[in-house]
Every structure is written in C-alpha cells, then in structure tokens.
Design a protein around this motif. Sequence first.
Motif, mmCIF file in Angstrom:
data_model
loop_
_atom_site.group_PDB
_atom_site.id
_atom_site.type_symbol
_atom_site.label_atom_id
_atom_site.label_comp_id
_atom_site.label_asym_id
_atom_site.label_seq_id
_atom_site.Cartn_x
_atom_site.Cartn_y
_atom_site.Cartn_z
ATOM 1 N N GLY A 125 0.790 -1.214 0.000
ATOM 2 C CA GLY A 125 0.000 0.000 0.000
ATOM 3 C C GLY A 125 0.820 1.260 0.000
ATOM 4 O O GLY A 125 0.339 2.331 0.383
ATOM 5 N N VAL A 126 2.097 1.178 -0.412
ATOM 6 C CA VAL A 126 2.997 2.332 -0.418
ATOM 7 C C VAL A 126 3.151 2.828 -1.848
ATOM 8 O O VAL A 126 3.539 2.069 -2.740
ATOM 9 C CB VAL A 126 4.382 1.969 0.157
ATOM 10 N N ASP A 127 2.864 4.095 -2.060
ATOM 11 C CA ASP A 127 3.068 4.702 -3.375
ATOM 12 C C ASP A 127 4.561 4.888 -3.606
ATOM 13 O O ASP A 127 5.277 5.388 -2.739
ATOM 14 C CB ASP A 127 2.346 6.054 -3.428
ATOM 15 N N ILE A 128 5.070 4.498 -4.763
ATOM 16 C CA ILE A 128 6.498 4.620 -5.070
ATOM 17 C C ILE A 128 6.952 6.071 -4.987
ATOM 18 O O ILE A 128 8.136 6.355 -4.748
ATOM 19 C CB ILE A 128 6.810 4.036 -6.469
ATOM 20 N N SER A 129 6.022 7.018 -5.135
ATOM 21 C CA SER A 129 6.396 8.430 -5.047
ATOM 22 C C SER A 129 6.951 8.771 -3.669
ATOM 23 O O SER A 129 7.748 9.706 -3.522
ATOM 24 C CB SER A 129 5.200 9.330 -5.369
ATOM 25 N N THR A 130 6.536 8.024 -2.640
ATOM 26 C CA THR A 130 7.052 8.256 -1.287
ATOM 27 C C THR A 130 8.550 8.005 -1.235
ATOM 28 O O THR A 130 9.314 8.805 -0.687
ATOM 29 C CB THR A 130 6.329 7.340 -0.283
ATOM 30 N N LEU A 131 8.982 6.875 -1.808
ATOM 31 C CA LEU A 131 10.410 6.566 -1.837
ATOM 32 C C LEU A 131 11.155 7.521 -2.761
ATOM 33 O O LEU A 131 12.265 7.970 -2.458
ATOM 34 C CB LEU A 131 10.617 5.120 -2.273
ATOM 35 N N ARG A 132 10.541 7.862 -3.887
ATOM 36 C CA ARG A 132 11.191 8.774 -4.837
ATOM 37 C C ARG A 132 11.390 10.153 -4.200
ATOM 38 O O ARG A 132 12.416 10.808 -4.420
ATOM 39 C CB ARG A 132 10.364 8.883 -6.116
ATOM 40 N N HIS A 133 10.416 10.592 -3.401
ATOM 41 C CA HIS A 133 10.538 11.890 -2.733
ATOM 42 C C HIS A 133 11.701 11.869 -1.753
ATOM 43 O O HIS A 133 12.476 12.832 -1.658
ATOM 44 C CB HIS A 133 9.229 12.219 -2.004
#
Length: 422
Positions: A125-133
């Motif tokens: 349920g983790v959006d990859i944008s979180t890691l990219r940010h």
Amino acid sequence: MKLTRNLVISALIGLVGLVAPQASAQTTEGVAALVNDEPITTVDVRNRMRLIIASTGLVQLDEAALEQIRDQAIRGLIDEHLQLQAAREYEVVVEEDEINQNLLDLASRNNSTIDEVIADLERSGVDISTLRHQIESETAWGIIVNGRYGSRVRVSEQQIDLALERLAASASQPQFRMFEIFFELPNASAENATIQRVIGVMDRLQQGGAFPELARQFSDAPSAANGGDMGWIVASQLQPEVAAIIPQLAQEYTNSGNRGALSRPIRVPGGFMVVALVGVRDGTTSLQYDLSQISIPSSALTETTRSDLADAMNVQPTCEALDAIAAEIPGSIVTPLGSIASDALLPAIREALAPLNSGENTGVIESAIGLQAMVVCDRRIAGPGVPSREDLEFQLRGQQLSLLSRRWLRDLRRESTIEIRN
C-alpha cells in the motif's frame, strides 16, 4: 536483503489502520504539518509510515510503537521539505534520470531490481512516489551541501599523514564489520524526545527489525543512506565511547555463533549511537618499510668512524645520500634492504623504527658485529583493502561535509516556521 523478505502484508494493512483514531482530526483537515507554509498532508504521513514499516519488516506493533513511527515519519518529512526548499532557493533540480539511478542503486544494495521494489511497495500500500521523494531530497541536499561548503573544505597533507599513522598503528589489529544508527540530540530540551526515539528503535530491533532498514529510516548519520554500513574498521577508528564496548560485543558475537551482536544505546558527543557487529577478522594489513642501512663492521670501527657516523645520521640524510656518506667513512658499507614488513623485523629494530617517518633514521645502533643505522626510504600500509591517499582524502572530506550538513539542517529547523498539527 530484499524488501519482500520482511513483508507481512495483511498485518501491515491492519497495523497502519491503528493510527486512524488518533489521526481523525488530521484526516478531516488533510494537513499533518506545515513547513514554512508548505503542507505535509496526512496522506504523506501515512505513506511514509507504511514505507518505514514495510522496509524494516516490523509487524508486532502496538499503538505506542505506531505513534513513534508516525513521529519519525513527520520528522523525516519535515527535514526533506526543508532540504527541497533550500534546493529550490539555490535553483537545484534533481532530474528524473538521477532519481532512477539512485533507486537502481538502492535496489542493487538489497539484491533486488527496481520492478521488484516497486511491486513490494505496491503490495504494502505504499506509493512509489514516497520513496522517490525521499531519494530526491537526499540527492538535492547532497548537491547543495557540496556546492555551499565544498570549496571551503580543505584536507591537508598533514591530515592524510595523521590518518595513515593511525592506520599504521592499528595495522595488525582485529577488524570489525560495523553498522550504526545515530540519534542526533540537537539541544538539551530535546533529550526526552530523543531518548524515546532510541527506545522505539531498540524495541524494533529486539523484535527482529532489519538493522540496515531501520538505520535508513531513523539514523541521523550520513551512513543512513547506506543502511548504516560503516564497513570494516578497527577499534581505534571508533569514537572512544563505542570503542570501549568492542571487547564485550566481540565476545557476544562469538557466543552467538558469529550471527552478530547488538550494542545498548551509547551516549556520544551530539547524541546517542546503537551499533551492530556483524563480522570479525584478523588484521589483513601490515606496516611496510623500505629501508637502507649503513654499517661499520667491528674490524673497521674506531673512535673517528664512530663519531663520523653519528654526525652523519644527525643531519637526517636521505637514502640516496648514504653512498656519499660511506665514501667519507673508511670501512663503512651501504646495504639497500628493500621492502620489509614490520613484523619481520627484530623487536629492537621494530621499536627503533616505530616512531619514524620517511626520510628519518634510527640513529647509530650498536650490535655484536659493529655499528649500524637504518634510514626509512618509505613507510606505508600494505595489504588488501588499504585505502590510497586519494581514498583517505575523500573520506576526510566527507566527514567534514557531513558535519557541516548536520549543522546547516539544524539551523534551517531553528530558523523555519514549523507547525505540527495534533
């Protein structure tokens, strides 16, 4: 280690739901914090919490633990917003290709691929944008820190020589593979909050949380980007407070069947540290000398030749100058000894050479066969993994930049308007 190895998806979804009652007001308002009027949304916080839980493999979490993870998520997001705001001020833009490359490096360190990492996160349920940010802020911050301070950081030849001397002194000592988590204590008023952070991470470690992933999410040290990996080091390279517990950790490591040993929290200047010992090996390096010797055998020894040799050594001659000196002292002999390891020398010679640098000599040594003096033509550390002068310069420069980086971020926190909504 792959992220997927530590995921328990059903538990993760249920556990993240535990924070909903405490976050109900935030969900309505949609803003968890403001950083210089820039919002951090409740969605941002929940995504970061999921990322922390997924990447660290934590499953046995009560409400108190989840609250600590929420605090860490907000703290990390605040720092990232400050870093990206500073990057915009300096007109630094991190390109998508650079983020992708760093994401590829992260996946590689976890023996995975980008597609596998993305799939693991999506299942959690983790959006990859979180890691990219997170990667974007780390990259941008590195660029502006280097731009602001890089030209001011100077590593002198003396600093490199001193680092080499420390390596020389510890060349034959055991080496330890270490990981670290550093909890910065910005000021005395933050001590209780910092201690709670330490306790929370120690609880996660005791539950079997992955040390590298906890370091990446919770550590304030520059090594966080590499999962807290300190590499192979000797005890003398550690802070004294950490070095003092190495014998105990080494014993625990042995008792564990070489599976590893975890320290208690250690108070160090600027905060607290937790370290993990995951490998021990004998010293693989040695102190290596290139030597030339000038000697006077007993058959040619007189008061005059004795005095002449002593006078010649007092002016610190180079190895190249020994032939000219020998030409002036009847019966003297010059012998290039070549490269010799320190541990291959007689104890008395090794002791005489220990304090010497290149170009220095032992002075006149009396032996059963006459007089001799040794000149150090070169002195170096040899063996696998020995850093070059360039490597040491890079390491020392990185240490100075990381200190300046932490100070700047601390100043940004103090000077900014930060509002955390409960």
